[in-house]
Design a protein around this motif. Structure first.
Motif, mmCIF file in Angstrom:
data_model
loop_
_atom_site.group_PDB
_atom_site.id
_atom_site.type_symbol
_atom_site.label_atom_id
_atom_site.label_comp_id
_atom_site.label_asym_id
_atom_site.label_seq_id
_atom_site.Cartn_x
_atom_site.Cartn_y
_atom_site.Cartn_z
ATOM 1 N N VAL A 216 33.380 37.683 32.290
ATOM 2 C CA VAL A 216 33.810 36.405 32.855
ATOM 3 C C VAL A 216 35.183 36.615 33.491
ATOM 4 O O VAL A 216 36.098 37.122 32.833
ATOM 5 C CB VAL A 216 33.884 35.310 31.776
ATOM 6 C CG1 VAL A 216 34.384 34.003 32.382
ATOM 7 C CG2 VAL A 216 32.519 35.123 31.121
ATOM 8 N N THR A 217 35.311 36.255 34.757
ATOM 9 C CA THR A 217 36.594 36.389 35.470
ATOM 10 C C THR A 217 37.067 35.010 35.913
ATOM 11 O O THR A 217 36.310 34.267 36.560
ATOM 12 C CB THR A 217 36.450 37.311 36.691
ATOM 13 O OG1 THR A 217 35.989 38.589 36.250
ATOM 14 C CG2 THR A 217 37.783 37.473 37.404
ATOM 15 N N LEU A 218 38.354 34.679 35.585
ATOM 16 C CA LEU A 218 38.958 33.394 35.954
ATOM 17 C C LEU A 218 40.166 33.674 36.840
ATOM 18 O O LEU A 218 41.102 34.374 36.430
ATOM 19 C CB LEU A 218 39.389 32.623 34.703
ATOM 20 C CG LEU A 218 40.012 31.251 34.943
ATOM 21 C CD1 LEU A 218 38.963 30.274 35.495
ATOM 22 C CD2 LEU A 218 40.631 30.708 33.654
ATOM 23 N N ILE A 219 40.132 33.156 38.071
ATOM 24 C CA ILE A 219 41.264 33.304 38.994
ATOM 25 C C ILE A 219 42.069 32.002 38.986
ATOM 26 O O ILE A 219 41.505 30.908 39.115
ATOM 27 C CB ILE A 219 40.799 33.613 40.424
ATOM 28 C CG1 ILE A 219 39.945 34.881 40.443
ATOM 29 C CG2 ILE A 219 41.989 33.777 41.362
ATOM 30 C CD1 ILE A 219 39.392 35.213 41.810
ATOM 31 N N THR A 220 43.381 32.135 38.826
ATOM 32 C CA THR A 220 44.272 30.971 38.818
ATOM 33 C C THR A 220 45.008 30.890 40.159
ATOM 34 O O THR A 220 45.528 31.896 40.655
ATOM 35 C CB THR A 220 45.289 31.087 37.669
ATOM 36 O OG1 THR A 220 44.566 31.226 36.431
ATOM 37 C CG2 THR A 220 46.165 29.845 37.607
#
Length: 642
Positions: A216-220
């Motif tokens: 799972v990759t989360l970009i802010t």
């Protein structure tokens, strides 16, 4: 809040007597991604209060620079007389120092201090770097384990209520791609569950694997859409053990063997079970079990049951397991109908007069009567009785008649001959039973024919005396040839055959030679005793037996044949030591027995042996202990049994 201390130094002859430091602290503004930094400059006397320094006329100067922004030089007062405490010289704050996009920041700081113009203490400086607290920027996603085919819940906590995010999940062969912007508008935990991980994600899973690793990759991003950072994490997606993943029965074909029409018959039919099991998600079939009425009977996909014996509903359950250990079952049933081959009872065959419909011992017609037992199978099964015949002494059966009733009639069987009848009942299923009966010639007191004579029947055999009456002889019967008896031969007197007399002998004693051993053991036939009942015995005198020595105490010589051999002896004095007695053939041990010589007891050993040639039989004993003993009442006997 971040804090640190940077130590400085002075110049001059008294420099070692003074210390200088710059204390730093920062306060972060997470929303603005900035920090306020405050620096305080201190000095103090080290050790003693000798050589004090002071300036009360504002002639001392101090300056502080933070992240390139300086306070400028300003006048300060200080007084170290009589104290070694730290003395605050100057404090300076720079606000809103911007952090980098990932929230980190390291700044340079420095300070100068001139106490006075004397050469004993001057040129105080401090300088170094200050790493500020990293301001949270890129959020870290969290995801627990979940099942493939579901929507996992992904959570994170935004560092800023204005931050926006994009999310991507990769699981097996599935890649969600990045979502459009997600706007939590909060700084508390946020949950997202709009991404479904389809079952097709497991299309490439191995045959034994039960799970996949997912990332799972989360970009802010900041509020302007500028990427601040990204964080990736992983989780386990389990292939669920359910109807979508278990193996399944694609087809199951039941083929009856020895069915009657569509019926399974008890004790006659069986069933072939052809199972076509399919596995999902690359698994292989590892085991198949077939149960009939809850009893395991087979372990193959193509299996034929034993003969079916349980009447009524027979439940078939097929349990199949794949290489992951996932299993399921398939159930079906068949009905077994009670069946046994037809059979006849109370069979009676007699000569019969077809005209008067009465029994007639002088007729050439034979009536066969019987009771019929068969299973009609709801009217679909019929029986047939077939009667074949042959003249007694012939080998070939001839067709007589067939019947669908409880009687059958065979015509034209000469009253001068005895006939054997073969009576067969069969049914449409194929079951059958055969019975045999015999019908004598016509009844007559005396009949002469074919150079023979018969009493109570017609003469059928040449040069033969035949009798169809019970016969009793009150005198001796001499037989020079063979005596053949189809039944029992009962004798109340002697029977002389070729000069040998056979009779009944009672109450033989063990001392009689060439006769049966033991008294009162019933009746024996003397002629047989003479040929196979020979009795041998030797009874030697008492013998001294040495300790730990195998000693021969009796010997017999026997011709070839089969024998029961028994040896016995006692001891003149009782003792508690063990003894072993042996029966040996030509010096080799054949049988032994171990006993104790208590209370004057002895030992007995018995063997059954077959001798191919004349042999020497010995009775031997072996005495344990420390004292020699005397064996008494020694006997070695043998009876020829064949």
């Amino acid at each position: 809040m971040a804090t640190t201390t940077i130590n400085g130094s002075f110049k001059g002859s008294n420099a070692s007597l003074y210390a200088l430091k710059l204390e730093l602290s920062s306060v972060a503004n997470n929303n603005a991604n900035t920090s306020n930094v405050t620096a305080s400059l201190y000095m103090r006397r080290v050790g003693s209060t000798s050589y004090p320094q002071w300036s009360l006329d504002n002639s001392a100067k101090a300056s502080i620079t933070i992240n390139g922004t300086g306070s400028g030089e300003s006048s300060v007062t200080f007084d170290t007389r009589g104290t070694t405490d730290w003395i605050l010289l100057k404090t300076y704050t720079v606000n809103n120092i911007a952090h980098t996009s990932d929230g980190s920041k390291t700044i340079s700081v420095s300070a100068t201090f001139e106490p006075n113009s004397t050469s004993s203490l001057y040129g105080g400086t401090c300088s170094g770097n200050f790493t500020l607290d990293k301001i949270p920027r890129a959020s870290t996603p969290s995801i627990g384990n979940f099942n493939i085919g579901s929507n996992p819940t992904i959570t994170w906590t935004p560092a800023n209520s204005t931050f926006i995010f994009k999310l991507r999940v990769v699981c097996g062969s599935f890649d969600s791609g990045y979502t459009s912007f997600i706007r939590p508008s909060r700084i508390t935990q946020y949950s997202y569950s709009s991404i479904n991980i389809p079952m097709s994600a497991a299309s490439g899973i191995s045959a034994t694997a039960k799970s996949l690793t997912c990332s799972v990759t989360l970009i802010t991003y900041d509020s302007n859409g500028t990427q601040i950072g990204y964080v990736s994490t992983s989780s386990t997606a389990t292939l669920p053990n359910n109807a979508d993943t278990k193996p399944y029965m694609e087809s199951c074909v039941l083929t009856g063997i020895n069915q009657y029409g569509s019926m399974y018959l008890q004790g006659l039919s069986s069933v072939n079970i052809l199972s076509n099991v399919k596995c999902r998600y690359n698994a292989n079939l590892s085991k198949i079990e077939i149960y009939l009425n809850d009893k395991l009977i087979g372990t193959s996909s193509n299996y034929t049951t034993p003969l079916l014996t349980q009447i009524g509903v027979n439940n078939i359950r097929i349990v199949f397991t794949d290489s992951r250990g996932y299993s399921d079952q398939y159930t079906t049933s068949i009905i077994v109908v009670a069946y046994s081959p037809p059979f006849l009872g109370n069979i009676s065959s007699r000569r019969w007069n077809a005209t008067t419909e009465e029994y007639d011992d002088n007729s050439n017609t034979i009536l066969v009567e019987y009771t019929i037992n068969y299973n009609p199978l709801d009217g679909s099964n019929n029986f047939l009785v077939t009667v074949n015949y042959r003249q007694k002494g012939n080998n070939t059966w001839l067709p007589g008649t067939t019947s669908l009733m409880d009687k059958a009639i065979v015509y034209n069987l000469s009253e001068d001959n005895t006939y054997e009848l073969q009576i067969i009942i069969s049914d449409s299923v194929g079951g059958s039973n055969a019975y045999f009966d015999i019908v004598s010639t016509s009844a007559t007191l005396i009949n002469y024919a074919q150079n023979g004579i018969a009493f109570g029947k017609a003469s059928e055999l040449q040069e033969t005396f035949e009798c169809d009456f019970n016969t009793k002889f009150y005198k001796n019967v001499d037989v020079d040839g063979n005596l053949n008896a189809d039944g029992s031969l009962n004798l109340n007197g002697n029977l002389n055959l070729n000069g040998n007399t056979f009779g009944i002998i009672d109450n033989l004693t063990s001392t009689e030679q060439n006769k049966a051993l033991s008294a009162n053991q019933g009746k024996v036939l003397k002629g047989i005793v003479d040929t196979i009942g020979t009795y041998y015995q030797t009874a030697p005198a008492n013998k001294s037996i040495s300790v730990s020595t195998r000693t021969t105490i009796a010997t017999l010589t026997l011709p070839a044949g089969n024998y029961v051999v028994s040896g016995f002896h006692a001891w003149t004095v009782g003792f508690s030591d063990n003894t072993i007695d042996y029966i040996s053939v030509n010096g080799s041990s054949y049988m032994y027995n171990r006993a104790k010589g208590e209370n004057g007891g002895g030992n007995v050993v018995t063997a059954v042996m077959s001798l191919s040639a004349q042999s020497t039989i010995t009775l031997q004993t072996y005495l344990y202990g420390s004292t020699a003993r005397t064996a008494s009442s020694i006997k070695l006997v043998a009876i020829k049994i064949k």
